[in-house]
Design a protein around this motif. Structure first.
Motif, PDB file in Angstrom:
ATOM      1  N   VAL A   1      11.132   0.505   8.746  1.00 49.61           N
ATOM      2  CA  VAL A   1      12.403   0.846   8.113  1.00 49.61           C
ATOM      3  C   VAL A   1      12.553   2.358   7.975  1.00 49.61           C
ATOM      4  CG1 VAL A   1      13.862   0.535   6.076  1.00 49.61           C
ATOM      5  CG2 VAL A   1      12.327  -1.310   6.820  1.00 49.61           C
ATOM      6  N   CYS A   2      13.670   2.859   8.430  1.00 47.44           N
ATOM      7  CA  CYS A   2      13.892   4.303   8.435  1.00 47.44           C
ATOM      8  C   CYS A   2      14.424   4.797   7.099  1.00 47.44           C
ATOM      9  CB  CYS A   2      14.850   4.664   9.551  1.00 47.44           C
ATOM     10  SG  CYS A   2      14.010   4.459  11.104  1.00 47.44           S
TER      11      CYS A   2
ATOM     12  N   VAL B   1       6.799  -1.348   7.403  1.00 45.86           N
ATOM     13  CA  VAL B   1       6.547   0.049   7.066  1.00 45.86           C
ATOM     14  C   VAL B   1       7.874   0.625   6.584  1.00 45.86           C
ATOM     15  CG1 VAL B   1       5.787   2.293   7.917  1.00 45.86           C
ATOM     16  CG2 VAL B   1       4.806   0.188   8.891  1.00 45.86           C
ATOM     17  N   ILE B   2       7.870   1.199   5.408  1.00 48.40           N
ATOM     18  CA  ILE B   2       9.097   1.826   4.905  1.00 48.40           C
ATOM     19  C   ILE B   2       8.848   3.325   4.809  1.00 48.40           C
ATOM     20  CG2 ILE B   2      10.778   1.949   3.031  1.00 48.40           C
ATOM     21  CD1 ILE B   2      10.051  -0.903   2.287  1.00 48.40           C
TER      22      ILE B   2
ATOM     23  N   VAL C   1       3.773  -1.304   3.805  1.00 44.94           N
ATOM     24  CA  VAL C   1       3.264   0.063   3.681  1.00 44.94           C
ATOM     25  C   VAL C   1       4.410   0.965   3.236  1.00 44.94           C
ATOM     26  CG1 VAL C   1       2.256   2.017   4.901  1.00 44.94           C
ATOM     27  CG2 VAL C   1       1.549  -0.326   5.483  1.00 44.94           C
ATOM     28  N   LEU C   2       4.248   1.562   2.080  1.00 47.14           N
ATOM     29  CA  LEU C   2       5.263   2.498   1.607  1.00 47.14           C
ATOM     30  C   LEU C   2       4.797   3.911   1.920  1.00 47.14           C
ATOM     31  CD1 LEU C   2       6.095   0.874  -1.866  1.00 47.14           C
ATOM     32  CD2 LEU C   2       7.248   0.540   0.329  1.00 47.14           C
ATOM     33  N   LEU C   3       5.382   4.491   2.938  1.00 45.29           N
ATOM     34  CA  LEU C   3       5.051   5.861   3.317  1.00 45.29           C
ATOM     35  C   LEU C   3       5.839   6.796   2.424  1.00 45.29           C
ATOM     36  CD1 LEU C   3       5.135   6.029   7.220  1.00 45.29           C
ATOM     37  CD2 LEU C   3       3.208   6.584   5.736  1.00 45.29           C
TER      38      LEU C   3
ATOM     39  N   ARG D   1       0.839  -1.200   0.000  1.00 45.41           N
ATOM     40  CA  ARG D   1       0.000   0.000   0.000  1.00 45.41           C
ATOM     41  C   ARG D   1       0.871   1.245   0.000  1.00 45.41           C
ATOM     42  NH1 ARG D   1      -4.551  -2.423   0.740  1.00 45.41           N
ATOM     43  NH2 ARG D   1      -4.886  -3.930   2.425  1.00 45.41           N
ATOM     44  N   LEU D   2       0.456   2.200  -0.813  1.00 45.71           N
ATOM     45  CA  LEU D   2       1.146   3.481  -0.827  1.00 45.71           C
ATOM     46  C   LEU D   2       0.355   4.439   0.053  1.00 45.71           C
ATOM     47  CD1 LEU D   2       1.901   3.832  -4.661  1.00 45.71           C
ATOM     48  CD2 LEU D   2       3.078   2.474  -2.923  1.00 45.71           C
ATOM     49  N   VAL D   3       1.005   5.000   1.027  1.00 48.66           N
ATOM     50  CA  VAL D   3       0.303   5.863   1.970  1.00 48.66           C
ATOM     51  C   VAL D   3       1.089   7.163   2.139  1.00 48.66           C
ATOM     52  CG1 VAL D   3      -0.566   6.077   4.329  1.00 48.66           C
ATOM     53  CG2 VAL D   3      -0.565   3.834   3.217  1.00 48.66           C
ATOM     54  N   SER D   4       0.386   8.265   1.995  1.00 50.69           N
ATOM     55  CA  SER D   4       1.059   9.552   2.167  1.00 50.69           C
ATOM     56  C   SER D   4       1.484   9.727   3.621  1.00 50.69           C
ATOM     57  CB  SER D   4       0.121  10.678   1.747  1.00 50.69           C
ATOM     58  OG  SER D   4       0.441  11.851   2.449  1.00 50.69           O
ATOM     59  N   ASP D   5       2.612  10.377   3.789  1.00 55.30           N
ATOM     60  CA  ASP D   5       3.161  10.559   5.125  1.00 55.30           C
ATOM     61  C   ASP D   5       2.197  11.301   6.052  1.00 55.30           C
ATOM     62  OD1 ASP D   5       5.522  10.125   6.781  1.00 55.30           O
ATOM     63  OD2 ASP D   5       5.607  12.310   6.866  1.00 55.30           O
TER      64      ASP D   5
END
Ligand code: ADP
Ligand code: MG
Length: 719
Positions: free
Chosen positions: A515-516, A592-593, A621-623, A488-492
């Motif tokens: 992941v930072c 979470v990246i 989750v790609l933030l 999932r692409l999620v806006s920050d």
């Protein structure tokens, strides 16, 4: 017609008044000094032929002069212009900082030349009344049109213009263009370039290419005639470039195929199958049934191990496809035959994990394993090294650097390098030399088998070139029971929801990677971000244990954190990209990246591969932070649309070109200077066919061609 076109034969073009250029040119004229020679050597230009094949990057058009008015009218179009004028004033100004301001004028107008760095000699050279030929980009400056740091050359009224494009060569600081041009031009006449390609091949399988003789191509590229098609030259589609690229690719193919033949001549340790050894017992106690793909690649590897030439095989399989167990099978086979096996990984975390896994599998079967880690106490390390040297240890596991530096093997029969794409050419060469016992007092009479493993698929053209001397096995099937990772692409901006989700997932017994962001400019900053994130999450998430792992931790601390995560004593692991490769904790099912837009596709794919290893449905989750650049958007979309490593690699190639697959470390040794694997891939097939034919029937032509193109660099191709 205000434009002055070229007149009689041009003098050797001169790049003008860069002070170092001037000095070096003088020096060079006096004698070929050793310093310049060593500078040329730094560019890889040792032999005359190297100079001749040092071809221009691009060209400058100095064949025409514009009037100053014309040049000013073109200000801002981003193209350099050449004008000629007389110096009307010359002053060193101090505001806003020390600078040399020279005004030149012709009948049509005036132009300011501005130099922020300059030497006294330049002030004199551009004295009032001197006629200058000036080349640079015109900009609309504060006080009117100006050129900043133009190239200038004092000329007489009748100094002729060059009638050819001026070549610009790849260079390093310290080797001025003027020097290179002179050196190359003078060598050009000395070095004949007889045809190395047999006529029967030129007119046979290569007939369609209509290759023109190399000598004329080289001459044309160094000194393009006035009527040349400039666009074709700069786009490198000119027939002269075609010939150069072909010859370069041919040299590469010849060299690779020869290395392959040489390897097949050598002997590996004989490893006949054993009926009731460690391998047989391991097969009976396997923790799971091998997939069809694993069985197939194991059969291929086994066949290599049981035949005389040393294995040189790449085991390719997407992240999570189960390469480790195949490596373990190979190790068992070598051990059964009485040899040692080494398993090397690029990072401590990964090596440690291999050690844990293989110990659990093989120690119960009586296999003696040595663990070589940077975190070992000196005494333990000495002990481990001694066990390897005496041959007591049958399997050695550790980071590649450590094994390479610390150990001499008693009877190394198989080396397995995990995540081999992480190693550069030089490292792989050193490793290969080491493994073959080079430099050892009593080198073993055999060359060990080599198995390399990688999750990064190699595009076909690369496989044909850089990896031509490599057999490839592919695991194209994932173990059963995996649910594909949902991305999932999620806006920050929606970060709080994501944290909420982490809380819920952990409540259901799942484990989470956080992941930072990658901060390329500063490792310290990346570390700080990880520490901050860790603290925030530890304070926000109630009732959960949060861990932190990053590259600055000591290997022992790193291992301890990973161990705790593996045992589910930690539910949320905040990590930098140290967890990128190989880490395997099947119960982790949410990743979470942060700042996913900063990562490359290959890296995102590797990271995401840490989840989806168990039976629980996994989510990644790609933030991301807006605004997204067009390529970042493409990358993130690709990640959402597919989990197939090959498809991702293909799209990556589209987005970025092939350089990335070789890795920055490798492209430094640019083996292909002229051919470009993206655009010239079609030529590789011709080169491969011609190489085959030449090796079979024209050994002298092979020698001549390799000598011309590779000289002493041939060993690089064998990595
Ligand atoms: P990679 O190819 O990325 O190195 P690993 O070797 O780490 O993958 O394997 C990923 C996970 O899949 C590990 O937990 C491993 O034990 C498991 N695994 C490997 N092969 C099988 C199989 N045939 N059936 C079930 N699980 C398997
Ligand atoms: Mg792995």
């Amino acid at each position: 017609m205000p434009r002055r076109s070229s007149t009689a034969a041009a003098p050797a073009p001169d790049s003008g008044t860069q002070p170092d250029a001037k000095a070096a040119t003088k020096k060079a004229a006096a004698s070929k000094t050793s310093t310049t020679r060593s500078k040329l050597a730094k560019l890889g230009l040792q032999r005359d032929i190297d100079l001749v094949l040092h071809l221009p990057l691009r060209y400058e058009d100095e064949t025409q002069v514009l009037t100053i008015a014309e040049a000013v009218a073109r200000a801002g179009i981003g193209e350099p212009a050449q004008v000629e004028g007389v110096v009307t004033s010359n002053e060193v100004a101090f505001r806003p900082r020390r600078q040399l301001v020279v005004r030149v004028a012709d009948d049509s107008g005036e132009l300011v030349l501005r130099f922020l760095n300059f030497y006294g000699s330049q002030v004199k050279q551009m004295a009032e009344g001197v006629r200058l030929r000036v080349r640079g980009e015109v900009r609309g400056g504060f006080f009117g049109a100006e050129m900043v740091h133009p190239t200038v050359k004092p000329v007489a009224d009748d100094t002729p213009l060059p009638d050819r494009l001026t070549p610009v060569y790849p260079s390093t600081a310290g080797v001025p263009q003027a020097y290179l041009r002179k050196a190359i031009l003078s060598t050009l006449d000395k070095v004949p370039l007889p045809e190395t390609l047999p006529q029967s091949i030129l007119h046979g399988e290569l007939a369609q290419l209509r290759l023109t003789p190399l000598a004329s191509c080289v001459r044309l590229l160094h000194q393009p005639p006035p009527e040349v098609d400039e666009a074709a030259l700069s786009e490198r589609t000119h027939p002269a470039w075609l010939r150069i690229k072909f010859d370069e690719l041919l040299a590469q193919q010849l060299s690779l195929k020869r290395a392959q033949a040489a390897r097949r001549e050598r002997n590996a340790p004989p490893m006949p199958p054993v009926a009731d050894g460690v391998l047989a017992r391991f097969m009976q106690t396997l923790p799971f049934a091998l997939t069809g793909a694993q069985q197939r690649v194991w059969a291929e590897i086994r066949a290599d191990l049981t035949s005389p030439p040393p294995m040189h095989r790449l085991l390719q399989g997407d992240v999570g496809s189960g390469k480790t167990i195949v490596a373990a099978l190979a190790a068992c086979h070598a051990i059964d035959a009485g040899y040692q096996a080494a398993l090397m990984a690029p990072t401590e975390i990964l090596a440690e994990q291999h050690y844990r896994k293989l110990s659990a599998w093989l120690e119960p079967l009586g296999v003696r394993i040595a663990w070589l880690s940077g975190s070992l106490k000196a005494k333990d390390k000495r002990e481990a090294v001694a066990r390897v040297e005496s041959g007591e240890a049958q399997l050695v596991i550790g980071t590649h650097a450590l094994i390479q530096d610390a150990v001499t093997f008693a009877r190394l029969g198989l080396s397995v390098v995990d995540e081999q794409h992480r190693f550069g050419v030089a490292q792989r060469l050193a490793l290969r030399a080491k493994m073959a016992g080079e430099g050892q007092e009593t080198a073993p009479p055999w060359t060990p088998h080599q198995l390399m493993m990688s999750a990064t698929p190699i595009p076909r053209t690369l496989a044909m070139t850089y990896y031509a001397d490599l057999d490839v096995s592919v695991i194209d099937e994932l173990p059963p029971g995996r649910t594909p990772v949902v991305t999932r692409l999620v806006s920050d901006a929606r970060r709080p929801e994501v944290i909420e989700r982490v809380q819920v997932a952990a409540g259901q017994g799942r484990q989470i990677y956080w992941v930072c962001p990658l901060i390329e400019e500063s490792e310290a900053l990346q570390l700080q971000t990880a520490v901050d994130t860790f603290e925030t999450l530890a304070n926000t998430l109630s009732g959960l244990r949060v861990g932190l792992v990053h590259g600055r931790l000591s290997p022992g601390d790193k291992a301890a954190v990973m161990e705790a995560f593996t045992r589910n004593e930690i539910q949320v692991l905040v990590a930098t990209t140290v967890i990128e490769v190989g880490v395997d904790v099947p119960n982790a099912s949410l990743m979470v990246i942060e700042h996913a837009e900063r990562f490359g596709l290959a890296q995102l794919h590797q990271l995401r591969g840490r989840v989806g290893r168990g039976s629980a449905e996994s989510v990644c989750v790609l933030l991301y932070q807006t605004p997204l650049s067009p390529t970042a958007r493409l990358r993130l979309q690709t990640m959402r649309e597919t989990t197939d490593g090959f498809e991702i690699a293909r799209r990556d190639l589209d987005i970025r070109g092939p350089g990335e697959f070789l890795g920055a470390r490798q492209s430094g040794d640019a083996l292909l200077r002229f051919a470009d694997l993206q655009h010239d891939a079609w030529l590789v097939e011709y080169a491969a066919r011609a190489a085959q034919h030449m090796l079979q029937s024209f050994p002298e032509a092979v020698e001549a061609h390799l000598h011309r193109w590779l000289g002493g660099r041939e060993h690089y191709l064998k990595a």
